[in-house]
Design an enzyme around this catalytic site. Structure first.
Site, mmCIF file in Angstrom:
data_model
loop_
_atom_site.group_PDB
_atom_site.id
_atom_site.type_symbol
_atom_site.label_atom_id
_atom_site.label_comp_id
_atom_site.label_asym_id
_atom_site.label_seq_id
_atom_site.Cartn_x
_atom_site.Cartn_y
_atom_site.Cartn_z
ATOM 1 N N CYS A 211 -3.877 6.224 0.252
ATOM 2 C CA CYS A 211 -3.357 4.922 -0.176
ATOM 3 C C CYS A 211 -2.990 4.887 -1.658
ATOM 4 O O CYS A 211 -2.727 3.819 -2.201
ATOM 5 C CB CYS A 211 -4.367 3.834 0.147
ATOM 6 N N CYS B 247 0.032 4.227 1.636
ATOM 7 C CA CYS B 247 -0.295 5.248 2.645
ATOM 8 C C CYS B 247 0.845 5.559 3.614
ATOM 9 O O CYS B 247 0.937 6.666 4.114
ATOM 10 C CB CYS B 247 -1.553 4.875 3.416
ATOM 11 N N CYS C 54 0.865 -1.185 0.000
ATOM 12 C CA CYS C 54 0.000 0.000 0.000
ATOM 13 C C CYS C 54 0.893 1.224 0.000
ATOM 14 O O CYS C 54 2.058 1.137 0.353
ATOM 15 C CB CYS C 54 -0.900 -0.001 1.238
ATOM 16 N N TYR D 112 -1.620 -9.035 16.542
ATOM 17 C CA TYR D 112 -0.503 -8.543 17.344
ATOM 18 C C TYR D 112 -0.297 -9.429 18.576
ATOM 19 O O TYR D 112 0.703 -9.301 19.263
ATOM 20 C CB TYR D 112 -0.768 -7.086 17.761
ATOM 21 N N ARG E 3 -2.567 4.158 13.067
ATOM 22 C CA ARG E 3 -2.141 5.440 12.486
ATOM 23 C C ARG E 3 -0.923 5.969 13.228
ATOM 24 O O ARG E 3 -0.059 6.614 12.640
ATOM 25 C CB ARG E 3 -3.293 6.458 12.548
ATOM 26 N N LYS F 82 -12.038 -4.972 3.008
ATOM 27 C CA LYS F 82 -11.414 -4.086 3.992
ATOM 28 C C LYS F 82 -12.315 -2.884 4.196
ATOM 29 O O LYS F 82 -12.608 -2.147 3.254
ATOM 30 C CB LYS F 82 -10.035 -3.641 3.506
ATOM 31 N N ARG G 31 -10.661 7.618 4.340
ATOM 32 C CA ARG G 31 -10.491 6.585 3.315
ATOM 33 C C ARG G 31 -11.822 6.020 2.794
ATOM 34 O O ARG G 31 -11.857 4.976 2.184
ATOM 35 C CB ARG G 31 -9.654 5.436 3.877
ATOM 36 N N GLU H 271 -16.555 -7.942 -3.598
ATOM 37 C CA GLU H 271 -15.121 -7.601 -3.563
ATOM 38 C C GLU H 271 -14.252 -8.867 -3.583
ATOM 39 O O GLU H 271 -13.250 -8.941 -4.284
ATOM 40 C CB GLU H 271 -14.798 -6.788 -2.297
ATOM 41 N N SER I 119 -5.440 -3.081 14.986
ATOM 42 C CA SER I 119 -4.843 -2.364 16.112
ATOM 43 C C SER I 119 -5.866 -1.944 17.176
ATOM 44 O O SER I 119 -5.584 -2.018 18.365
ATOM 45 C CB SER I 119 -4.102 -1.139 15.586
ATOM 46 N N LYS J 50 -11.149 -7.671 7.069
ATOM 47 C CA LYS J 50 -10.529 -6.755 8.020
ATOM 48 C C LYS J 50 -11.443 -5.585 8.315
ATOM 49 O O LYS J 50 -11.962 -5.004 7.363
ATOM 50 C CB LYS J 50 -9.223 -6.250 7.405
HETATM 51 C C1 PBG Z 1 -3.182 0.518 5.144
HETATM 52 C C2 PBG Z 1 -3.374 -0.358 6.323
HETATM 53 C C3 PBG Z 1 -4.028 -0.011 7.492
HETATM 54 C C4 PBG Z 1 -3.968 -1.131 8.321
HETATM 55 C C5 PBG Z 1 -3.254 -2.115 7.653
HETATM 56 N N1 PBG Z 1 -2.910 -1.604 6.407
HETATM 57 C C6 PBG Z 1 -4.623 1.253 7.925
HETATM 58 C C7 PBG Z 1 -5.632 1.932 7.114
HETATM 59 O O1 PBG Z 1 -6.197 1.385 6.171
HETATM 60 O O2 PBG Z 1 -5.882 3.088 7.439
HETATM 61 C C8 PBG Z 1 -4.557 -1.202 9.687
HETATM 62 C C9 PBG Z 1 -4.106 -2.322 10.534
HETATM 63 C C10 PBG Z 1 -4.439 -2.166 11.966
HETATM 64 O O3 PBG Z 1 -5.204 -1.275 12.380
HETATM 65 O O4 PBG Z 1 -3.918 -2.975 12.747
HETATM 66 N N2 PBG Z 1 -2.188 0.113 4.315
#
Ligand code: PBG
Length: 324
Positions: free
Chosen positions: A129, A121, A119, A312, A204, A194, A216, A232, A273, A247
């Protein structure tokens, strides 16, 4: 005699419960996400993700050797570059941070599965992204850059590439570019469903990829949509995805279950996260039993249909499995 059926019979002892248990979380199917940045000797804490760090290549290698020895053998790489620009050029630079980390970890742990998050971003100065056209992310210009990045990642030693950008048509473009460069054996694990989720909040801070304007929602999915996830996923499979990701995980177990039923490829779920941070915070406050809730969250994700889980908590789960 009443009742005839007594489900409690099979719940009396741990021995019986273990015999009839329907779902198990296997450490070999956990994927551990890591953050790497330029420098040396770094282990930078992420305040909203206690126990998770930004590493430099040297400390990351040492950390992953330990995690590998515990039994976690798959890692997902995120990079924080030294320099961001409008094109996200460090994403595809041969000595970009993730490429250097992939090479170094591949040398130290040749049997580990190295998954490169794909990605822009983390690499763009605007934090979106893809490439911008005005304030819009330009879909078709972005997929060219993603395809190019995939080839560079494969060359650096990525076992798998994982596009997380949500551009239309990117899986097909990445597949063609990999094949043309001789990487027809490199699988694509696409973040197919996603969602534009508030649960990415702590990420972030970890990946330093907050958009400088807007959000996004013009490319990630609307949290209210369930049918669309199948659309998708099926599109990504038509374009050549080998595995798909849903996700976030726990708030989207219905989606995960739908996807698992609809496809014949391995399905991963990403416990993101924010899911991690909620459990950690409540655990630290003494409001939840942390270990118990971690194990329950992962078994729930597995039960809903995940073959693999990106989490994690992978090192914790491996440590507990070893203790048993
Ligand atoms: C973007 C990406 C994100 C996450 C993984 N890849 C953040 C987003 O889309 O803003 C989030 C993963 C997480 O929150 O643990 N490439």
């Amino acid at each position: 005699m009443f009742p005839i059926e007594r489900p409690r019979r099979l719940r009396q002892t741990e021995g019986l419960r273990a015999l009839v248990r329907e779902t198990r979380v296997a450490v070999e199917q956990l994927i551990y996400p890591v953050f790497v940045r330029p420098g040396q000797g770094l282990q930078e804490p992420i305040s909203s993700m206690p126990g998770i760090y930004q590493w430099s290549v040297d400390t990351l290698c040492a950390h992953l050797e330990e995690v590998y020895a515990l039994g976690v053998h798959a890692f997902l790489f995120f990079g924080i570059p030294s320099h961001k620009d409008a094109q996200g050029s460090e994403a595809y630079s041969p000595d970009g941070i993730v490429q250097r980390a992939l090479q170094a970890v591949h040398e130290r742990l040749p049997d580990a599965t190295l998954i490169a998050d794909l990605c822009l971003c983390e690499y763009t100065d605007h934090g979106h992204c893809g490439l911008l056209h005005g304030e819009i992310v330009d879909n078709d210009a972005t997929i060219d850059v993603l395809a190019r990045t995939a080839v560079v990642q494969a060359r650096a030693g990525a076992t798998v590439v994982a596009p997380s950008d949500m551009m239309d048509g990117r899986v097909g473009a990445i597949r063609r570019a990999l094949d043309a460069a001789g990487f027809e054996q490199v699988p694509i694990m696409s973040y197919a469903a996603k969602y534009a989720s508030g649960f990415y909040g702590p990420f972030r801070e970890a990946a330093e990829n907050t958009p400088t304007f807007g959000d996004r929602r013009a490319y990630q999915m609307d949290p209210a949509n369930r049918q669309e996830a199948l659309k998708e996923v099926l599109l990504d499979l038509e374009e050549g995805a080998d595995m798909v990701i849903v996700k976030p995980a726990m708030p989207y177990l219905d989606v995960l279950s739908d996807v698992k039923k609809a496809v014949r490829v391995p399905v991963a779920a990403y416990q993101v996260s924010g899911e991690f941070a909620m459990i950690k915070a409540a655990g630290q406050l003494g409001w939840l039993e942390e270990r118990r809730v971690i194990e329950e969250s992962l078994v729930s994700i597995k039960r809903a249909g995940a073959d693999m889980i990106i989490t994690y908590f992978a090192p914790d789960m491996a440590r507990w499995a070893q203790e048993r």
